[in-house]
Structures are given as structure tokens and as C-alpha cells.
Design a protein around this motif. Structure first.
Motif, PDB file in Angstrom:
ATOM      1  N   GLY A  46       0.800  -1.219   0.000  1.00  0.00           N
ATOM      2  CA  GLY A  46       0.000   0.000   0.000  1.00  0.00           C
ATOM      3  C   GLY A  46       0.828   1.261   0.000  1.00  0.00           C
ATOM      4  O   GLY A  46       0.314   2.353  -0.181  1.00  0.00           O
ATOM      5  N   GLN A 216       3.065  12.395  -4.666  1.00  0.00           N
ATOM      6  CA  GLN A 216       1.748  12.187  -4.050  1.00  0.00           C
ATOM      7  C   GLN A 216       1.798  11.025  -3.052  1.00  0.00           C
ATOM      8  O   GLN A 216       1.216  11.112  -1.960  1.00  0.00           O
ATOM      9  CB  GLN A 216       0.708  11.910  -5.139  1.00  0.00           C
ATOM     10  CG  GLN A 216      -0.714  11.908  -4.604  1.00  0.00           C
ATOM     11  CD  GLN A 216      -1.720  11.496  -5.664  1.00  0.00           C
ATOM     12  OE1 GLN A 216      -1.615  10.439  -6.287  1.00  0.00           O
ATOM     13  NE2 GLN A 216      -2.699  12.354  -5.889  1.00  0.00           N
ATOM     14  N   GLU A 219       3.650  12.147   0.084  1.00  0.00           N
ATOM     15  CA  GLU A 219       2.731  12.912   0.946  1.00  0.00           C
ATOM     16  C   GLU A 219       1.814  11.972   1.709  1.00  0.00           C
ATOM     17  O   GLU A 219       1.580  12.144   2.904  1.00  0.00           O
ATOM     18  CB  GLU A 219       1.842  13.829   0.097  1.00  0.00           C
ATOM     19  CG  GLU A 219       2.479  15.111  -0.337  1.00  0.00           C
ATOM     20  CD  GLU A 219       1.551  15.890  -1.269  1.00  0.00           C
ATOM     21  OE1 GLU A 219       2.072  16.750  -1.968  1.00  0.00           O
ATOM     22  OE2 GLU A 219       0.321  15.607  -1.309  1.00  0.00           O
ATOM     23  N   GLY A 220       1.291  10.967   1.013  1.00  0.00           N
ATOM     24  CA  GLY A 220       0.391  10.001   1.649  1.00  0.00           C
ATOM     25  C   GLY A 220       1.084   9.278   2.793  1.00  0.00           C
ATOM     26  O   GLY A 220       0.487   9.059   3.850  1.00  0.00           O
ATOM     27  N   GLN A 221       2.357   8.915   2.580  1.00  0.00           N
ATOM     28  CA  GLN A 221       3.111   8.258   3.651  1.00  0.00           C
ATOM     29  C   GLN A 221       3.284   9.207   4.836  1.00  0.00           C
ATOM     30  O   GLN A 221       3.140   8.812   5.991  1.00  0.00           O
ATOM     31  CB  GLN A 221       4.494   7.828   3.135  1.00  0.00           C
ATOM     32  CG  GLN A 221       4.449   6.716   2.123  1.00  0.00           C
ATOM     33  CD  GLN A 221       4.187   5.381   2.766  1.00  0.00           C
ATOM     34  OE1 GLN A 221       5.026   4.834   3.447  1.00  0.00           O
ATOM     35  NE2 GLN A 221       3.012   4.851   2.583  1.00  0.00           N
ATOM     36  N   GLU A 223       1.435  11.903   5.677  1.00  0.00           N
ATOM     37  CA  GLU A 223       0.155  12.179   6.342  1.00  0.00           C
ATOM     38  C   GLU A 223      -0.274  10.997   7.203  1.00  0.00           C
ATOM     39  O   GLU A 223      -0.723  11.170   8.348  1.00  0.00           O
ATOM     40  CB  GLU A 223      -0.914  12.492   5.284  1.00  0.00           C
ATOM     41  CG  GLU A 223      -0.670  13.828   4.591  1.00  0.00           C
ATOM     42  CD  GLU A 223      -1.315  13.941   3.213  1.00  0.00           C
ATOM     43  OE1 GLU A 223      -1.168  15.005   2.585  1.00  0.00           O
ATOM     44  OE2 GLU A 223      -1.956  12.968   2.754  1.00  0.00           O
ATOM     45  N   GLY A 224      -0.124   9.795   6.650  1.00  0.00           N
ATOM     46  CA  GLY A 224      -0.498   8.599   7.403  1.00  0.00           C
ATOM     47  C   GLY A 224       0.372   8.429   8.642  1.00  0.00           C
ATOM     48  O   GLY A 224      -0.120   8.088   9.718  1.00  0.00           O
ATOM     49  N   LEU A 227      -0.686  10.810  11.431  1.00  0.00           N
ATOM     50  CA  LEU A 227      -1.876  10.415  12.187  1.00  0.00           C
ATOM     51  C   LEU A 227      -1.556   9.235  13.113  1.00  0.00           C
ATOM     52  O   LEU A 227      -2.013   9.181  14.252  1.00  0.00           O
ATOM     53  CB  LEU A 227      -3.043  10.065  11.258  1.00  0.00           C
ATOM     54  CG  LEU A 227      -4.371  10.153  11.999  1.00  0.00           C
ATOM     55  CD1 LEU A 227      -4.760  11.593  12.252  1.00  0.00           C
ATOM     56  CD2 LEU A 227      -5.475   9.438  11.266  1.00  0.00           C
ATOM     57  N   MET A 228      -0.735   8.316  12.616  1.00  0.00           N
ATOM     58  CA  MET A 228      -0.333   7.195  13.461  1.00  0.00           C
ATOM     59  C   MET A 228       0.473   7.720  14.655  1.00  0.00           C
ATOM     60  O   MET A 228       0.350   7.217  15.777  1.00  0.00           O
ATOM     61  CB  MET A 228       0.493   6.203  12.644  1.00  0.00           C
ATOM     62  CG  MET A 228       0.418   4.792  13.167  1.00  0.00           C
ATOM     63  SD  MET A 228       1.463   3.658  12.237  1.00  0.00           S
ATOM     64  CE  MET A 228       0.371   3.147  10.939  1.00  0.00           C
ATOM     65  N   PRO A 256      -6.628   6.940  16.239  1.00  0.00           N
ATOM     66  CA  PRO A 256      -7.173   8.200  15.750  1.00  0.00           C
ATOM     67  C   PRO A 256      -8.076   7.934  14.536  1.00  0.00           C
ATOM     68  O   PRO A 256      -7.737   7.114  13.682  1.00  0.00           O
ATOM     69  CB  PRO A 256      -5.939   9.011  15.341  1.00  0.00           C
ATOM     70  CG  PRO A 256      -4.769   8.120  15.444  1.00  0.00           C
ATOM     71  CD  PRO A 256      -5.180   6.831  16.058  1.00  0.00           C
ATOM     72  N   MET A 257      -9.219   8.575  14.482  1.00  0.00           N
ATOM     73  CA  MET A 257     -10.110   8.404  13.331  1.00  0.00           C
ATOM     74  C   MET A 257     -10.231   9.736  12.595  1.00  0.00           C
ATOM     75  O   MET A 257      -9.538  10.697  12.938  1.00  0.00           O
ATOM     76  CB  MET A 257     -11.455   7.828  13.777  1.00  0.00           C
ATOM     77  CG  MET A 257     -11.942   8.319  15.113  1.00  0.00           C
ATOM     78  SD  MET A 257     -13.067   9.679  14.956  1.00  0.00           S
ATOM     79  CE  MET A 257     -14.605   8.788  15.105  1.00  0.00           C
ATOM     80  N   SER A 258     -11.108   9.741  11.593  1.00  0.00           N
ATOM     81  CA  SER A 258     -11.153  10.906  10.701  1.00  0.00           C
ATOM     82  C   SER A 258     -11.352  12.213  11.471  1.00  0.00           C
ATOM     83  O   SER A 258     -10.743  13.229  11.143  1.00  0.00           O
ATOM     84  CB  SER A 258     -12.259  10.720   9.668  1.00  0.00           C
ATOM     85  OG  SER A 258     -13.510  10.521  10.315  1.00  0.00           O
ATOM     86  N   ALA A 261      -8.266  13.809  12.866  1.00  0.00           N
ATOM     87  CA  ALA A 261      -7.197  14.199  11.935  1.00  0.00           C
ATOM     88  C   ALA A 261      -7.100  15.718  11.862  1.00  0.00           C
ATOM     89  O   ALA A 261      -8.066  16.392  11.545  1.00  0.00           O
ATOM     90  CB  ALA A 261      -7.478  13.619  10.548  1.00  0.00           C
ATOM     91  N   PRO A 262      -5.925  16.250  12.184  1.00  0.00           N
ATOM     92  CA  PRO A 262      -5.753  17.699  12.111  1.00  0.00           C
ATOM     93  C   PRO A 262      -5.400  18.125  10.685  1.00  0.00           C
ATOM     94  O   PRO A 262      -5.306  17.292   9.792  1.00  0.00           O
ATOM     95  CB  PRO A 262      -4.557  17.938  13.030  1.00  0.00           C
ATOM     96  CG  PRO A 262      -3.726  16.708  12.850  1.00  0.00           C
ATOM     97  CD  PRO A 262      -4.689  15.571  12.584  1.00  0.00           C
ATOM     98  N   ILE A 264      -2.774  18.645   8.219  1.00  0.00           N
ATOM     99  CA  ILE A 264      -1.407  18.117   8.127  1.00  0.00           C
ATOM    100  C   ILE A 264      -0.751  18.733   6.896  1.00  0.00           C
ATOM    101  O   ILE A 264      -1.291  18.630   5.791  1.00  0.00           O
ATOM    102  CB  ILE A 264      -1.390  16.574   8.017  1.00  0.00           C
ATOM    103  CG1 ILE A 264      -2.076  15.939   9.230  1.00  0.00           C
ATOM    104  CG2 ILE A 264       0.046  16.063   7.901  1.00  0.00           C
ATOM    105  CD1 ILE A 264      -2.266  14.429   9.127  1.00  0.00           C
TER     106      ILE A 264
END
Lengths: 332, 162
Positions: A46, A216, A219-221, A223-224, A227-228, A256-258, A261-262, A264
């Protein structure tokens, strides 16, 4: 009362273990119709490694990414690439794919050199054409592939990469990694002094990834990971009681759920790593490492009280605030 | 236990098959109908991976017994694309990079669809609330919220064009 604070967390993280052998391999077949088959043992879980490896092959062979077919993580056909762990695959399998692509490319360039009466070293591939000294020639890659096939030449490549295995000395020390990723994150929090609840309002996360092969996905890594990291800082704790996990479900082990999420802000910093494919290093784990430190520092900034164990739960905050209050005289 | 006749509409098609009444809707979808796009995560209604639409409402298919879904109009992820063309929400998820490991994605897309079917111009807070029953461990939700926002804008434009 709600108090705000800002905190900073920094980290460096080794990419490419050198204490023990750490190789990855790749096979590549530049097929006659211009499609490229890449076989890699790198399992995409993923994080987007199959896309990044396709981009690396496409970049080296000058073809569109749509023309790359990646067969990943099939032990029946793909060479070993080690584990998808330690933030290593872009760096290590990326290099393996790059080397495999270069080998196949060399066959094409040698053939093209004969056609153009040029030295192979002057030539390159791009946009489906052969290039010479920065100029596009009329010779297409498909022409060259067809000529190779007429002569019975296959345009194959294989590559493997292993960051120099240095091992460890008698004291268990040495040069542990081939390179390092660096990051700094800044957290802004709001702490409710009545309930002890911490809300993370904003996170800025600047990560040196060497080169972002797929911005992209990077960034996804990030952001994830952020949150983790919030979960690590404020919520997540495996409670073990005499060998049993006491909170083995999401209703008890809170992620943490949606709504948690701050904002980021992922900031990609590119300081190319000379040994990385196109300068790339790794980002998977680094994304999560400085977050808890940044948040704990922000909480300390807000309250003037420091916390030394995670997660910083409302209970711990209230206990600390109460203890602090007890030390003060009533008229303070 | 004696099977009962499970009659419902699944992704626009009538379904009629004998089902043990103790089984969950999730099992009927995945095992009897082969609709494995619906994922089982926790199996106890906490993660939202198995979200499907029951008469347009998002539900955890692991918490719905098959008899409860009888007679309903059920939409799974396989029914979201129309005639092989991805739904604008699916397109937006791809474009915004809202998919990483993908396990939460089918449930996420159905939760988003349920929202946009009712509220075509949601605020970010409404989007976050709509997917708050769907856990994602990969994305940090940033690109998921962005994708739903993008889909809403596209759907509004399509609506405007009609």
C-alpha cells in the motif's frame, strides 16, 4: 480552560541496513511491442512501491509508465527483494530495478550505435526515441527492438543491489546504515485543563526523502505517519495483563479516526542521496517517528509540565495538573 | 437450521437463494454471491471495512443478519461503477491518492456515496463525520477528505450539465 502550545520534534533514521546482508534483485524484459515487464520480489503493501519501481524503469528506458508491467512479490517468478520493512524498498529495490533497466538499455544503445554510427555512450532513450547528445534522432525505440529481434538478440536485464555489508565489530558497533533520512515536525495543540483532552490542531511535517519518486505517494506516507504518530502520542497503548492483551479491539484500543485528523502540511525536502535511485531514500517509518515528540513538547509548552511516558492520556494530564496545584500555596 | 429464502436486490439485480438465517449479510455477499469487494476487518462493527448500503443507508454488513437485509436494496462496491465506468467518487479516490493498502477503500467509498447522495455539498467536517465509522491506518484521512470534496464538485458539475 483551554491552553495552546507548539512543539518541535526532529529525527534521523537509517535507510539500508549494513550490519547484515540486505540485498534485492529485479528482472526486466523489454518486449518487442515496447512494453516492459519488471519482476521484483518487492511486496507492495500500500506504500506504492510497485508504482515507484515502474516510474524508475520508465524513467531509465524513456517509455511511458503505462507501458511498464510490474509483477511484484510472486515468489514463483520474482527474484528475492527481502522484506517490505525498514523503509528500505524504494532505496534497495529501486536500485535493483534501475540496474536491471540499465542492462537492457545497454543492449538497445549498442544496437542503436550501429544504426546511427555513434558511440553508445553518446546515446540515450526518451519518449520512445533514441536521443543523441541531447537531440532526438528519427530512430525509434521500437525500430531498435525490431532490429535486435531480427538478430535474435533479447533485450533483458537483471540487477541486484546490496548496500555494502560492513558487519559489526566486537563491541557490536560499526557503520549501521548506507544513508539516513531526516525530518522535523511541528505540532500545535490545544489542551483542555478541565478534562485533560489534547486536540492536535495542526502538524507541519518536513521530510528529507532524497528524491520523491512519487510525490503524491510520499505525501500520503507522511500524512499517514503523522496520524499514526498522534495515536502513539495520545491514545494507543497495548495493555498486557499476565500475558494477555487486555484491549484487543478497536473499542478499547483507540486509534485516531477521521475526526481526530488535524490539518497536516506535508513538506517534501529533496537532498539527493548519491547511492539512491535518482537520489531517493526512504520515508515510511520516518513519517511517524518525530510526531509524538513534537506533540509531547507542544503539551509541555501549553501546560508547563513535561510528560515522560506515552501515551499522554487525559488521566496523566489531570494527575500532573493536580500534583502541580498541590505544590502551590492557596494564594498563589 | 432450516434455510430461509433470501430475496433482495443486490446492485440492481434480483437475488433469490436459500440462506441459513444465522448467517451475516457479509457472508451472503462474499461467499454466496462472490462479491468479495466487501471486506471483513474486525467482524464486530468497529472498523467499517464491510460497509455496504442498505436502502441507501451505510451499514456494517458484519452486524446485519441476512434475514434483516431481506427485501432491501443492497449496494456493494461492485455496484458503484456504472456499465464499467468508474463512479466519480472512485475516480476522485484514484486521482487524489486516497487509496494506499486499499482494505478500507470499498467501505470508505460507500460511506462517501451515502453522504453525497444526501448532501451534495458537504463541509470538510461533514465528510469527516460521514467516514468516522471507517478506520484507515494508512492515509491520515487527508487525501480521503480531499477525494470526497473533489467528487462532490464533479458530481455537482455533472448535475449542472444535465
Amino acid at each position: 480552560m483551554k491552553k495552546r502550545g507548539i512543539g518541535v520534534g526532529c529525527m534521523w533514521y537509517g535507510i539500508g541496513n549494513t550490519g547484515a546482508p540486505n540485498p534485492a534483485g529485479a528482472f526486466l524484459d523489454f518486449l518487442e511491442d515496447g512494453t516492459v515487464l519488471v519482476l521484483t520480489g518487492c511486496a507492495d503493501i500500500g506504500q506504492g512501491s510497485s508504482t515507484a519501481l515502474a516510474q524508475i524503469a520508465a524513467g531509465e528506458l524513456g517509455v511511458n509508465i503505462e507501458d511498464i508491467l510490474v509483477v511484484a512479490g510472486d515468489t514463483g517468478v520474482s527474484p528475492d527483494a527481502g522484506a517490505t520493512s525498514a523503509s528500505r524498498q524504494t532505496y534497495i529495490s529501486g536500485n535493483a530495478v534501475l540496474l536491471a533497466a540499465r542492462q537492457a538499455k545497454e543492449v538497445l544503445l549498442q544496437e542503436a550505435a550501429g544504426v546511427l554510427g555513434a558511440a553508445a555512450s553518446e546515446l540515450g532513450l526518451g519518449g520512445g526515441y533514441v536521443w543523441r547528445g541531447g537531440e532526438r534522432t528519427p530512430v525509434t525505440v521500437k525500430d531498435i527492438l525490431a532490429r535486435c529481434r531480427q538478430k535474435g538478440k533479447l533485450t533483458l536485464g537483471s540487477g541486484w543491489f546490496n548496500p555494502l555489508t560492513t558487519g559489526l565489530d566486537e563491541a557490536g558497533q560499526g557503520v549501521p546504515y548506507a544513508t539516513y533520512s531526516y525530518a522535523t515536525q511541528v505540532a500545535e495543540v490545544e489542551v483542555d485543563t478541565e478534562t485533560g483532552k489534547v486536540s492536535v490542531l495542526r502538524l507541519a511535517a518536513a521530510h528529507d526523502v532524497g528524491r520523491a519518486v512519487n510525490p503524491q505517494a510520499v505525501e500520503g506516507q507522511i500524512e499517514g505517519g503523522c496520524l499514526m504518530g498522534i495515536g502513539y502520542a495520545l491514545l494507543e497503548e497495548v495493555k498486557v495483563d499476565r500475558g494477555r492483551v487486555g484491549n484487543p479491539r478497536y473499542a478499547e484500543y483507540i486509534l485516531p479516526m477521521s475526526l481526530d485528523a488535524p490539518e497536516i502540511h506535508a513538506i517534501i525536502v529533496e537532498d539527493p542521496e548519491p547511492t539512491g535511485p535518482y537520489g531517493a531514500k526512504g520515508v515510511g517509518e520516518p513519517a511517524l517517528i518525530p510526531t509524538a515528540a513534537a506533540i509531547a513538547n507542544a503539551v509541555a509548552d501549553a501546560l508547563g509540565v513535561r510528560f515522560y511516558d506515552l501515551p499522554v492520556t487525559p488521566e496523566k494530564i489531570l494527575a500532573a495538573l493536580t500534583a502541580e496545584g498541590d505544590h502551590k500555596s492557596p494564594d498563589e | 437450521m432450516k434455510p430461509f429464502r433470501f430475496r433482495a436486490t443486490v446492485n440492481g439485480r434480483p437475488v433469490d437463494l436459500p440462506v441459513d438465517p444465522r448467517r451475516r449479510l457479509l457472508d451472503v455477499l462474499r461467499e454466496d454471491l462472490g462479491l468479495t469487494g466487501t471486506k471483513e476487518g474486525c467482524g464486530e462493527g468497529e472498523c467499517g471495512a464491510c460497509t455496504v448500503l442498505l436502502d441507501g443507508r451505510p451499514v456494517n454488513a458484519c452486524l446485519v443478519l441476512a434475514p434483516e437485509a431481506a427485501g432491501c436494496d443492497i449496494t456493494t462496491i461492485e455496484g458503484v461503477a456504472v456499465e464499467g465506468r468508474l463512479h466519480p467518487i472512485q475516480e476522485a479516490f484514484l486521482e487524489a491518492g486516497a487509496v494506499q493498502c486499499g482494505y478500507c477503500t470499498p467501505g470508505m467509498i460507500l460511506a462517501a456515496k451515502a453522504l453525497l447522495d444526501k448532501d451534495p455539498r458537504p463541509t470538510d467536517q461533514a465528510i469527516k463525520t460521514a467516514v468516522s465509522g471507517n478506520l484507515c491506518r494508512c492515509t491520515g484521512y487527508v487525501k480521503i477528505v480531499k477525494a470526497v470534496r473533489l467528487a462532490a464538485a464533479r458530481l455537482a458539475r455533472e448535475e449542472g450539465a444535465v
